[in-house]
Design an enzyme around this catalytic site. Structure first.
Site, PDB file in Angstrom:
ATOM      1  N   GLY A 109       0.850  -1.197   0.000  1.00  0.00           N
ATOM      2  CA  GLY A 109       0.000   0.000   0.000  1.00  0.00           C
ATOM      3  C   GLY A 109       0.881   1.240   0.000  1.00  0.00           C
ATOM      4  N   ALA A 110       0.494   2.217  -0.844  1.00  0.00           N
ATOM      5  CA  ALA A 110       1.348   3.390  -1.064  1.00  0.00           C
ATOM      6  C   ALA A 110       1.693   4.129   0.230  1.00  0.00           C
ATOM      7  CB  ALA A 110       0.635   4.332  -2.024  1.00  0.00           C
TER       8      ALA A 110
ATOM      9  N   ARG B  92       9.843  -0.017  -6.134  1.00  0.00           N
ATOM     10  CA  ARG B  92       8.575  -0.190  -6.853  1.00  0.00           C
ATOM     11  C   ARG B  92       8.375   1.055  -7.710  1.00  0.00           C
ATOM     12  NH1 ARG B  92       3.591  -2.420  -3.624  1.00  0.00           N
ATOM     13  NH2 ARG B  92       3.110  -3.183  -5.709  1.00  0.00           N
TER      14      ARG B  92
ATOM     15  N   CYS C 119      -8.835  -4.039  -3.595  1.00  0.00           N
ATOM     16  CA  CYS C 119      -7.481  -4.127  -3.023  1.00  0.00           C
ATOM     17  C   CYS C 119      -7.496  -3.788  -1.531  1.00  0.00           C
ATOM     18  CB  CYS C 119      -6.520  -3.227  -3.797  1.00  0.00           C
ATOM     19  SG  CYS C 119      -4.783  -3.593  -3.446  1.00  0.00           S
TER      20      CYS C 119
ATOM     21  N   SER D   2      -6.607  -0.548   0.747  1.00  0.00           N
ATOM     22  CA  SER D   2      -6.147   0.832   0.897  1.00  0.00           C
ATOM     23  C   SER D   2      -6.346   1.230   2.354  1.00  0.00           C
ATOM     24  CB  SER D   2      -6.947   1.760  -0.022  1.00  0.00           C
ATOM     25  OG  SER D   2      -6.879   3.080   0.474  1.00  0.00           O
TER      26      SER D   2
ATOM     27  N   ASP E 259      -2.340   4.795  -6.036  1.00  0.00           N
ATOM     28  CA  ASP E 259      -0.870   4.722  -5.919  1.00  0.00           C
ATOM     29  C   ASP E 259      -0.226   5.933  -6.553  1.00  0.00           C
ATOM     30  OD1 ASP E 259      -1.742   1.667  -5.831  1.00  0.00           O
ATOM     31  OD2 ASP E 259       0.120   1.994  -4.742  1.00  0.00           O
TER      32      ASP E 259
ATOM     33  N   ASN F 174      -4.094   2.847  -9.765  1.00  0.00           N
ATOM     34  CA  ASN F 174      -4.329   2.043  -8.558  1.00  0.00           C
ATOM     35  C   ASN F 174      -4.238   0.572  -8.957  1.00  0.00           C
ATOM     36  OD1 ASN F 174      -5.064   1.915  -5.700  1.00  0.00           O
ATOM     37  ND2 ASN F 174      -7.029   1.114  -6.382  1.00  0.00           N
ATOM     38  N   LYS F 175      -4.426  -0.293  -7.989  1.00  0.00           N
ATOM     39  CA  LYS F 175      -4.286  -1.739  -8.203  1.00  0.00           C
ATOM     40  C   LYS F 175      -4.977  -2.210  -9.478  1.00  0.00           C
ATOM     41  CE  LYS F 175      -2.430  -4.147  -6.280  1.00  0.00           C
ATOM     42  NZ  LYS F 175      -1.060  -4.474  -6.727  1.00  0.00           N
TER      43      LYS F 175
ATOM     44  N   LYS G 197       0.403  11.760  -3.626  1.00  0.00           N
ATOM     45  CA  LYS G 197       0.626  10.633  -4.533  1.00  0.00           C
ATOM     46  C   LYS G 197       0.786  11.139  -5.973  1.00  0.00           C
ATOM     47  CE  LYS G 197      -1.445   7.269  -1.515  1.00  0.00           C
ATOM     48  NZ  LYS G 197      -2.645   6.501  -1.180  1.00  0.00           N
TER      49      LYS G 197
HETATM   50  C1  RUB Z   1      -2.027  -1.376  -3.058  1.00  0.00           C
HETATM   51  C2  RUB Z   1      -3.027  -0.487  -3.705  1.00  0.00           C
HETATM   52  C3  RUB Z   1      -3.761   0.487  -2.822  1.00  0.00           C
HETATM   53  C4  RUB Z   1      -3.037   1.831  -2.880  1.00  0.00           C
HETATM   54  C5  RUB Z   1      -3.585   2.803  -1.851  1.00  0.00           C
HETATM   55  O1  RUB Z   1      -1.230  -2.063  -3.993  1.00  0.00           O
HETATM   56  O2  RUB Z   1      -3.211  -0.470  -4.902  1.00  0.00           O
HETATM   57  O3  RUB Z   1      -5.067   0.686  -3.271  1.00  0.00           O
HETATM   58  O4  RUB Z   1      -1.660   1.654  -2.625  1.00  0.00           O
HETATM   59  O5  RUB Z   1      -3.285   2.362  -0.550  1.00  0.00           O
HETATM   60  P1  RUB Z   1      -0.046  -3.013  -3.458  1.00  0.00           P
HETATM   61  P2  RUB Z   1      -3.135   3.402   0.657  1.00  0.00           P
HETATM   62  O6  RUB Z   1      -0.680  -4.035  -2.558  1.00  0.00           O
HETATM   63  O7  RUB Z   1       0.544  -3.619  -4.696  1.00  0.00           O
HETATM   64  O8  RUB Z   1       0.950  -2.142  -2.717  1.00  0.00           O
HETATM   65  O9  RUB Z   1      -4.438   4.103   0.710  1.00  0.00           O
HETATM   66  O10 RUB Z   1      -2.883   2.515   1.850  1.00  0.00           O
HETATM   67  O11 RUB Z   1      -2.006   4.296   0.339  1.00  0.00           O
END
Ligand code: RUB
Length: 310
Positions: A19-20, A61, A129, A131, A198, A208-209, A234
């Protein structure tokens, strides 16, 4: 020096940290640790150490501009500091990192507060996903006494949706788990889609995912509002100057461990959702249109452009 940076970088690559937002926070904490353990004798050596760490972390990444912006912030504070004394420079790094993390916490709270207002009683929210930003918003709405249910996609190939489903159940929310390709099947029962991000591009598109853009299309066709819940940091400044956001492609093993010979397997981790399919971006500035992203970014975060001297 780079032992701990290297091991953090490996964890990020292996998705042990996912997650980002989590990736950005982990990277910035790693820089803080690096500062404490530095053996640099002067500012130049310290800066070089940080620039090497930046290179290692940037390479983990490709589609993580949030992490890159967080690192940019710390390094720009170091560069701008007039201090020469190592101990005081270490303190500068520590305070810039803590300032940034506090800012992220405050943004997360604001986003949740604003977004929770959009959740109506008895509504059904679909998410994809995992988030942490979306989940925190849903937690907030639940704490405010809203009654709603959640549909989570499993999120192939590595099932981040399971993490989301567990968190939703822990919140006491009625939760339904579906395969990614069932998103359209359920869309008519969904009142609102909320996904994380992301990356945000200068044109207001969201990355995003993988699968997010198909869900956005399905939502568009069903006239279901599709919201992106994200911190504006982001945003990737490189997209402003002509670069496309790179889409990370992961190992085929994640999809099929022993596939037939000659089979081509592709495994992009993210996809691009065009701004036209996004109802609104729920961010620390409020709920804004993807079309106005660039103005807001320029006003709020001018420092993210500083390494792009065009
Ligand atoms: C995670 C993903 C999340 C974003 C946002 O992908 O796509 O939707 O990162 O997350 P991966 P957040 O599992 O490949 O990292 O809101 O926590 O930043």
């Amino acid at each position: 020096m780079s032992d701990s940076i290297q091991s953090i970088a490996e964890k990020i690559k292996r998705l042990e940290i996912q997650g980002a937002r989590n990736v950005a926070i982990t990277a910035i904490k790693a820089l803080e640790k690096l500062a404490f353990r530095t053996e640099a004798k002067n500012k130049k050596e310290l800066l070089n150490e940080f620039l090497k760490a930046k290179e290692i972390l940037f390479a983990t990444r490709e589609t993580e501009p949030f992490m890159r912006n967080a690192i940019r912030w710390v390094i720009s504070c170091l560069e701008k500091s007039r201090e020469e004394n190592i101990n005081r420079l270490v303190k500068t790094i520590k305070s810039s990192s803590r300032f940034f993390r506090k800012f992220l916490e405050e943004s997360k709270e604001k986003i949740a507060e604003i977004g929770a207002k959009r959740i109506k009683d008895d509504s059904v929210i679909l998410t994809h996903c995992h988030s942490s930003t979306v989940n925190f918003l849903l937690k907030k709405a639940k704490e405010e006494g809203k009654s709603f249910e959640v549909i989570c996609t499993e999120t192939r190939p590595i099932f981040q949706g399971r993490k989301t489903a567990k968190e939703m159940l822990e919140l006491g929310l009625k939760t339904t788990f579906i395969i990614d390709s069932a998103a359209r099947f359920f869309m008519n029962k969904v009142d609102m889609v909320m996904v994380g991000a992301d990356a945000i591009t200068s044109e207001g598109n969201i990355i995003n995912k993988i699968g997010t853009s198909m869900i956005a299309l399905a939502a568009h066709e069903a006239r279901t509002p599709f919201y992106v819940v994200t911190e504006l940091l982001k945003f990737d400044p490189a997209t402003m100057y002509g670069d496309y956001e790179k889409i990370e492609e992961r190992s085929s093993d994640e999809i099929w461990k022993k596939p037939p010979e000659k089979l081509i397997i592709r495994n992009p981790a993210f996809d691009v959702t065009r701004r036209d399919f996004i109802h609104g971006i729920i961010c620390e500035e409020g709920i804004i249109s993807p079309h106005s992203i660039i103005e807001v970014i320029h006003r709020r975060y001018p420092w993210i452009f500083s390494e792009f001297n065009l």
